[in-house]
Design a protein around this motif. Sequence first.
Motif, PDB file in Angstrom:
ATOM      1  N   LYS A  19       0.835  -1.213   0.000  1.00  0.00           N
ATOM      2  CA  LYS A  19       0.000   0.000   0.000  1.00  0.00           C
ATOM      3  C   LYS A  19       0.864   1.255   0.000  1.00  0.00           C
ATOM      4  O   LYS A  19       0.575   2.226  -0.705  1.00  0.00           O
ATOM      5  CB  LYS A  19      -0.913  -0.009   1.226  1.00  0.00           C
ATOM      6  CG  LYS A  19      -1.891   1.160   1.273  1.00  0.00           C
ATOM      7  CD  LYS A  19      -2.782   1.067   2.504  1.00  0.00           C
ATOM      8  CE  LYS A  19      -3.734   2.264   2.577  1.00  0.00           C
ATOM      9  NZ  LYS A  19      -4.574   2.223   3.804  1.00  0.00           N
ATOM     10  N   LYS A  20       1.955   1.242   0.765  1.00  0.00           N
ATOM     11  CA  LYS A  20       2.852   2.405   0.810  1.00  0.00           C
ATOM     12  C   LYS A  20       3.516   2.636  -0.551  1.00  0.00           C
ATOM     13  O   LYS A  20       3.705   3.776  -0.971  1.00  0.00           O
ATOM     14  CB  LYS A  20       3.913   2.213   1.899  1.00  0.00           C
ATOM     15  CG  LYS A  20       3.363   2.305   3.318  1.00  0.00           C
ATOM     16  CD  LYS A  20       4.474   2.126   4.325  1.00  0.00           C
ATOM     17  CE  LYS A  20       3.924   2.102   5.746  1.00  0.00           C
ATOM     18  NZ  LYS A  20       3.258   3.354   6.126  1.00  0.00           N
ATOM     19  N   ILE A  21       3.868   1.532  -1.215  1.00  0.00           N
ATOM     20  CA  ILE A  21       4.473   1.668  -2.550  1.00  0.00           C
ATOM     21  C   ILE A  21       3.468   2.287  -3.515  1.00  0.00           C
ATOM     22  O   ILE A  21       3.785   3.224  -4.257  1.00  0.00           O
ATOM     23  CB  ILE A  21       4.938   0.298  -3.076  1.00  0.00           C
ATOM     24  CG1 ILE A  21       6.058  -0.261  -2.195  1.00  0.00           C
ATOM     25  CG2 ILE A  21       5.423   0.421  -4.521  1.00  0.00           C
ATOM     26  CD1 ILE A  21       6.472  -1.681  -2.545  1.00  0.00           C
ATOM     27  N   VAL A  22       2.244   1.751  -3.508  1.00  0.00           N
ATOM     28  CA  VAL A  22       1.196   2.250  -4.409  1.00  0.00           C
ATOM     29  C   VAL A  22       0.916   3.725  -4.148  1.00  0.00           C
ATOM     30  O   VAL A  22       0.793   4.528  -5.085  1.00  0.00           O
ATOM     31  CB  VAL A  22      -0.092   1.415  -4.254  1.00  0.00           C
ATOM     32  CG1 VAL A  22      -1.236   2.028  -5.057  1.00  0.00           C
ATOM     33  CG2 VAL A  22       0.140  -0.027  -4.696  1.00  0.00           C
ATOM     34  N   GLU A  23       0.837   4.099  -2.873  1.00  0.00           N
ATOM     35  CA  GLU A  23       0.542   5.488  -2.503  1.00  0.00           C
ATOM     36  C   GLU A  23       1.680   6.430  -2.894  1.00  0.00           C
ATOM     37  O   GLU A  23       1.454   7.628  -3.094  1.00  0.00           O
ATOM     38  CB  GLU A  23       0.278   5.591  -1.000  1.00  0.00           C
ATOM     39  CG  GLU A  23      -1.041   4.947  -0.566  1.00  0.00           C
ATOM     40  CD  GLU A  23      -1.206   4.940   0.940  1.00  0.00           C
ATOM     41  OE1 GLU A  23      -0.204   5.226   1.645  1.00  0.00           O
ATOM     42  OE2 GLU A  23      -2.312   4.647   1.407  1.00  0.00           O
ATOM     43  N   SER A  24       2.900   5.915  -2.982  1.00  0.00           N
ATOM     44  CA  SER A  24       4.061   6.753  -3.296  1.00  0.00           C
ATOM     45  C   SER A  24       4.218   7.007  -4.791  1.00  0.00           C
ATOM     46  O   SER A  24       5.037   7.834  -5.195  1.00  0.00           O
ATOM     47  CB  SER A  24       5.344   6.100  -2.758  1.00  0.00           C
ATOM     48  OG  SER A  24       5.292   5.966  -1.356  1.00  0.00           O
ATOM     49  N   LEU A  25       3.469   6.301  -5.608  1.00  0.00           N
ATOM     50  CA  LEU A  25       3.589   6.429  -7.064  1.00  0.00           C
ATOM     51  C   LEU A  25       2.374   7.138  -7.644  1.00  0.00           C
ATOM     52  O   LEU A  25       1.309   7.188  -7.020  1.00  0.00           O
ATOM     53  CB  LEU A  25       3.723   5.034  -7.688  1.00  0.00           C
ATOM     54  CG  LEU A  25       5.032   4.305  -7.383  1.00  0.00           C
ATOM     55  CD1 LEU A  25       4.946   2.852  -7.795  1.00  0.00           C
ATOM     56  CD2 LEU A  25       6.201   4.975  -8.084  1.00  0.00           C
ATOM     57  N   PRO A  26       2.513   7.690  -8.842  1.00  0.00           N
ATOM     58  CA  PRO A  26       1.374   8.358  -9.480  1.00  0.00           C
ATOM     59  C   PRO A  26       0.222   7.367  -9.715  1.00  0.00           C
ATOM     60  O   PRO A  26       0.438   6.159  -9.776  1.00  0.00           O
ATOM     61  CB  PRO A  26       1.953   8.842 -10.822  1.00  0.00           C
ATOM     62  CG  PRO A  26       3.430   8.896 -10.604  1.00  0.00           C
ATOM     63  CD  PRO A  26       3.746   7.796  -9.646  1.00  0.00           C
ATOM     64  N   PRO A  27      -1.009   7.885  -9.848  1.00  0.00           N
ATOM     65  CA  PRO A  27      -2.159   7.016 -10.107  1.00  0.00           C
ATOM     66  C   PRO A  27      -1.957   6.175 -11.365  1.00  0.00           C
ATOM     67  O   PRO A  27      -1.348   6.619 -12.332  1.00  0.00           O
ATOM     68  CB  PRO A  27      -3.318   8.009 -10.290  1.00  0.00           C
ATOM     69  CG  PRO A  27      -2.876   9.245  -9.578  1.00  0.00           C
ATOM     70  CD  PRO A  27      -1.388   9.296  -9.740  1.00  0.00           C
ATOM     71  N   HIS A  28      -2.451   4.970 -11.334  1.00  0.00           N
ATOM     72  CA  HIS A  28      -2.386   4.032 -12.473  1.00  0.00           C
ATOM     73  C   HIS A  28      -0.944   3.750 -12.898  1.00  0.00           C
ATOM     74  O   HIS A  28      -0.671   3.517 -14.070  1.00  0.00           O
ATOM     75  CB  HIS A  28      -3.184   4.579 -13.662  1.00  0.00           C
ATOM     76  CG  HIS A  28      -4.572   4.979 -13.306  1.00  0.00           C
ATOM     77  ND1 HIS A  28      -5.499   4.083 -12.825  1.00  0.00           N
ATOM     78  CD2 HIS A  28      -5.187   6.182 -13.338  1.00  0.00           C
ATOM     79  CE1 HIS A  28      -6.633   4.722 -12.592  1.00  0.00           C
ATOM     80  NE2 HIS A  28      -6.473   5.990 -12.880  1.00  0.00           N
ATOM     81  N   PHE A  29      -0.036   3.763 -11.934  1.00  0.00           N
ATOM     82  CA  PHE A  29       1.383   3.573 -12.217  1.00  0.00           C
ATOM     83  C   PHE A  29       1.851   2.157 -11.866  1.00  0.00           C
ATOM     84  O   PHE A  29       2.933   1.745 -12.255  1.00  0.00           O
ATOM     85  CB  PHE A  29       2.184   4.601 -11.409  1.00  0.00           C
ATOM     86  CG  PHE A  29       3.530   4.950 -11.986  1.00  0.00           C
ATOM     87  CD1 PHE A  29       3.644   5.872 -13.017  1.00  0.00           C
ATOM     88  CD2 PHE A  29       4.692   4.365 -11.492  1.00  0.00           C
ATOM     89  CE1 PHE A  29       4.889   6.199 -13.539  1.00  0.00           C
ATOM     90  CE2 PHE A  29       5.938   4.695 -12.009  1.00  0.00           C
ATOM     91  CZ  PHE A  29       6.031   5.613 -13.040  1.00  0.00           C
TER      92      PHE A  29
END
Length: 204
Positions: A19-29
Amino acid sequence: MTIIGVAGGTGSGKTTVVKKIVESLPPHFVSVVPLDSYYNDESQATPEERKSINVDHPDAFDWKLLIEHVQALRAGRPIEMPVYSYSEFSRLPQTEHVEPRPVVIVEGIMVLLNKKLRDMMDLKIFVDTDSDERFIRNLQRDVIERGRTVEMVIDRYLRMKKPMHEQFIEPTKKYADLIIPQGGENNIGIRILRKYIEGIAVNE
């Protein structure tokens, strides 16, 4: 494409790290490929036979299909990922469409065990959490979310989860580029991971 593997014992907090990785990247990345989706198709087995399967053993997973799917994503092709039901102990008829994206996260207890899968990863992470904490999380999750009794959870933990962790999961820690101990936002591992992720986003 950057492929990140996130391993660790059941209940270790792998989902939080993802979740932290996903939140740290731009949307749909980023696309996430959970190992839990790749349990073998046991739909032909009886309900009792399914319940007796050791889902914490490497043989419980369809490694061939998982590797094929990660290779397809790396080649720029979408996949139809299986959907597994913990209540039915079986793969469901429907699939989940997953698009290739700049970052693909392969997450699960044993994703660092298979060498062919491991060799496709650009970053290998092991989430290292105290065994008592992992057991408590397992107990809460399996009782609340999966409808199992406390006795069932304790029995499976002692017969399967604990010995399988010691035999197959814990040894894969040696393959990790980054070990993230339990610790939350102030964890040095999380901060290093964020720096790595920021570098991915900048390069893209």
